[in-house]
Design an enzyme around this catalytic site. Structure first.
Site, mmCIF file in Angstrom:
data_model
loop_
_atom_site.group_PDB
_atom_site.id
_atom_site.type_symbol
_atom_site.label_atom_id
_atom_site.label_comp_id
_atom_site.label_asym_id
_atom_site.label_seq_id
_atom_site.Cartn_x
_atom_site.Cartn_y
_atom_site.Cartn_z
ATOM 1 N N VAL A 149 51.497 -24.418 4.650
ATOM 2 C CA VAL A 149 51.773 -25.021 3.353
ATOM 3 C C VAL A 149 53.030 -24.373 2.786
ATOM 4 O O VAL A 149 53.111 -23.141 2.679
ATOM 5 C CB VAL A 149 50.581 -24.840 2.391
ATOM 6 N N LYS A 150 54.002 -25.195 2.422
ATOM 7 C CA LYS A 150 55.268 -24.669 1.910
ATOM 8 C C LYS A 150 55.171 -24.442 0.409
ATOM 9 O O LYS A 150 54.782 -25.337 -0.353
ATOM 10 C CB LYS A 150 56.415 -25.634 2.221
ATOM 11 N N VAL A 151 55.538 -23.234 0.004
ATOM 12 C CA VAL A 151 55.529 -22.846 -1.406
ATOM 13 C C VAL A 151 56.895 -22.246 -1.725
ATOM 14 O O VAL A 151 57.353 -21.344 -1.018
ATOM 15 C CB VAL A 151 54.423 -21.808 -1.695
#
Length: 367
Positions: A149-151
């Site tokens: 998951v890209k944050v």
């Protein structure tokens, strides 16, 4: 994305040679036909592709620039969805399918590679609670162990990264430009692992990358230098400015990598490593060359080193396959890299201002 050059013998393919230097090749691109045509599988076999990254802009180009999604867009079910719901329907399906194809890489590499990244909405970049909620929802919706998951690396994103890691969710930290932000990200990762280990959780199944954006830095700084050169008459200052063109992004990345090597060889890390934890690798993003006067594979050739990832867009991917040159470049001239950053400040260009601007621009672009 063309694959015409896949006939290159394996031993002559520079993409495959990157693994000899400890670097993994990921592809900064996704669309449905890449998956359904079998091309993704071919890239894994022929080019030793080890992962895929995506962002909202990549999906936008795939949707608008192809016919891959016509049946989805025109379906009765899609007619009842708003824009975000339709985007997620498309993105989640593509990410799931790509993750399934990359699963053998994930298993073979013992969870080091084989990941596909999906980004939390950039509209939540300044909302820690919102980022956490959406990251958990996407993690559950995709339902693949080899999802990242890209944050974004915003001040509000840092505590979210720490918490997500402690919950066992793989995180690709995106939009990193400054070394100060990288230090905060690395500490958040280690703190998240430490919290998970203290609670009796398994840390060996967690992976993370810190995505350092490269070419955008040179584009921004080169523009400032060019503007100053138009009015600068002092020959010493002109020489200093000219010597910085095309040099700052690579210097910045090399110094970040130097910090990485110190961080993950220290005593604080060894306790986690004994529990099976793996380092949060630096990932070089935005590695296409924006300036046509620079070598088209500059940001691949100059950032080769162990325990790193380079996520490469299609045109640069093909170019490096055809004429990339391999050497252990990332550890070269680290002292010169420090001199470059000092010269930048003496030239009156604030790296902090540049990186803050790039972060804001990146968030607006992806939103």
């Amino acid at each position: 994305m063309t694959t015409a050059a896949l006939s290159i013998p394996k031993e002559a393919n520079p993409l495959r040679g990157l693994s000899d230097f400890g670097q993994s090749v990921w592809l900064d691109y996704i669309r449905r036909s890449l998956i359904s045509s079998g091309e993704l599988k071919r890239l894994i076999v022929e080019d030793d592709l080890r992962g895929v990254t995506s962002n909202p802009s990549i999906f936008e180009k795939a949707i608008v620039g192809s016919t891959d999604y016509e049946s989805v867009m025109e379906s009765k079910e899609s007619a009842a969805l708003d824009a975000k719901e339709l985007y997620e329907k498309i993105a989640i399906k593509d990410v799931q399918d790509a993750a399934d194809i990359l699963r053998p890489v994930y298993d073979e590499s013992r969870r080091k590679d084989g990941y596909v990244s999906l980004e939390v909405s950039p509209l939540l970049a300044n909302d820690t609670a919102g980022t956490l909620q959406e990251a958990r929802r996407l993690w559950k919706a995709v339902g693949r162990e080899n999802l990242m998951v890209k944050v974004p690396a915003t001040p509000e994103g840092i505590p979210a990264i720490r918490q997500l890691i402690s919950e066992g969710i793989n995180v690709n930290v995106t939009l990193l430009f400054s070394r100060d932000a990288y230090e905060q990200v690395a500490n958040a990762y280690i703190e998240g692992l430490t919290a998970r280990a203290a609670a009796g959780g398994d840390v060996s199944h967690i992976a993370s990358v810190a995505s350092f954006f490269v070419s955008r830095i040179d584009s921004k700084i080169d523009a400032q230098i060019s503007a100053q050169l138009k009015t600068e008459s002092n020959p010493i200052q002109r020489a200093r400015l000219s010597g910085l063109l095309g040099k700052v992004a690579i210097a910045n990345a090399k110094l970040a990598y130097h910090h990485f090597t110190e961080l993950y060889t220290g005593e604080a890390w060894k306790a986690l490593a004994k529990k099976g934890a793996q380092p949060q690798r630096l990932l070089w993003a935005s590695t296409s060359t924006k300036n046509p006067s620079y070598r088209d594979v500059l940001y691949v050739e100059e950032l080769i080193g162990p325990s790193t990832v380079n996520t490469i867009p299609p045109a640069t991917f093909n170019a490096f396959r055809e004429h990339g040159r391999l050497r252990m470049s990332l550890t070269e001239d680290v002292e010169s890299a420090a001199d470059t950053m000092e010269s930048l400040e003496r030239a009156g260009i604030s790296m902090k201002t540049v990186t803050n601007t790039l972060l804001d621009e990146g968030l607006r672009q992806f939103a």
